[in-house]
Design an enzyme around this catalytic site. Sequence first.
Site, short mmCIF file in Angstrom:
data_model
loop_
_atom_site.label_atom_id
_atom_site.label_comp_id
_atom_site.label_asym_id
_atom_site.label_seq_id
_atom_site.Cartn_x
_atom_site.Cartn_y
_atom_site.Cartn_z
N ASP A 1 6.59 7.65 -2.06
CA ASP A 1 5.47 6.99 -1.38
C ASP A 1 5.24 7.59 0.01
OD1 ASP A 1 7.99 5.77 -0.76
OD2 ASP A 1 6.92 4.16 0.27
N GLU B 1 9.56 2.95 0.11
CA GLU B 1 10.40 3.13 1.29
C GLU B 1 9.61 2.91 2.56
OE1 GLU B 1 12.51 5.15 4.61
OE2 GLU B 1 10.49 5.53 3.85
#
Length: 375
Positions: A68, A133
């Site tokens: 991400d 994250e």
Amino acid sequence: MSCPVIELTQQLIRRPSLSPDDAGCQALMIERLRKIGFTIEHMDFGDTQNFWAWRGRGETLAFAGHTDVVPAGDVDRWINPPFEPTIRDGMLFGRGAADMKGSLAAMVVAAERFVAQHPHHRGRLAFLITSDEEASAKNGTVKVVEALMARNERLDYCLVGEPSSTEIVGDVVKNGRRGSLTCNLTIHGVQGHVAYPHLADNPVHRAAPFLNELVAIEWDRGNDFFPATSMQVANIQAGTGSNNVIPGELFVQFNFRFSTELTDEMIKERVHALLEKHQLRYTVDWWLSGQPFLTARGKLVDAVVNAIEHYNEIKPQLLTTGGTSDGRFIARMGAQVVELGPVNATIHKINECVNAADLQLLARMYQRIMEQLVA
């Protein structure tokens, strides 16, 4: 530029994986890993995609990272659309180039080269990848680690591909991180008219001496591995927006980045004692997002330092500064954890970029680390 690391990085950047949306990045990695004999286990939780992959058995070296990315911001300010990777003057531009799709590509290519040269390697090589994250980090690595621990999975060494470097790749290695503790504090007063303060109780006035004393505290002086614990007020809110109303409540949010000289309980006790000293009426909510951890010199740190010295001819600094990373969760497994990745000068910024040659160098470093620990 024809290079497998650069090509894979570009393919990953083209997938706009805004946290926690993986946007197909993991499928791309899984396809490559499966071809070289990795067993893949999807470990999705909620809206987050995760996978745990392994090859071989025995002492385990895992590579960890996230697919991400943070939002691109004002796309008109980018020299090129953020999800259309481009190379200019040797720099690869695109959201996630440095944080951390370049590292992911380097890991995969390093694994491919390692397996080709060591098809019967003695240890176990693994990957722990998440799509959460950058945002809440609640359904990502932490959940995978909990599941792995519940079934007594072995994890001896873990290299996290976060962008640790500052000027040239490998100049800084993170062999630990400070803990992070946030306090959400509400001071209670009595709302009223500013012309009649005797009929009200101003929580801002009440809290001012407490806050003044709080910000002046020297929590510790750090140690050989960690800088001194720091406390910063992040948010403070009170009032209705009107200039004739004494507020009824004051909200203050402050964060501690703490060393191994303290525990979260020690910090909480001191804050509560200070609140009682100033006779405040309050409610408080604490959020511990990570304990401090440290990986001392040992097989993993030595292998990382050796790889950097071999390919870049520099001696890296071992630091614990900066924010938190998913390494804080992985350290719970008892693993040695180190972070090594590209230069972090442009992460989360407009025109995020990374030196393309650095990614090639990083892949070679990763491969050498594999060879030292699980070949």
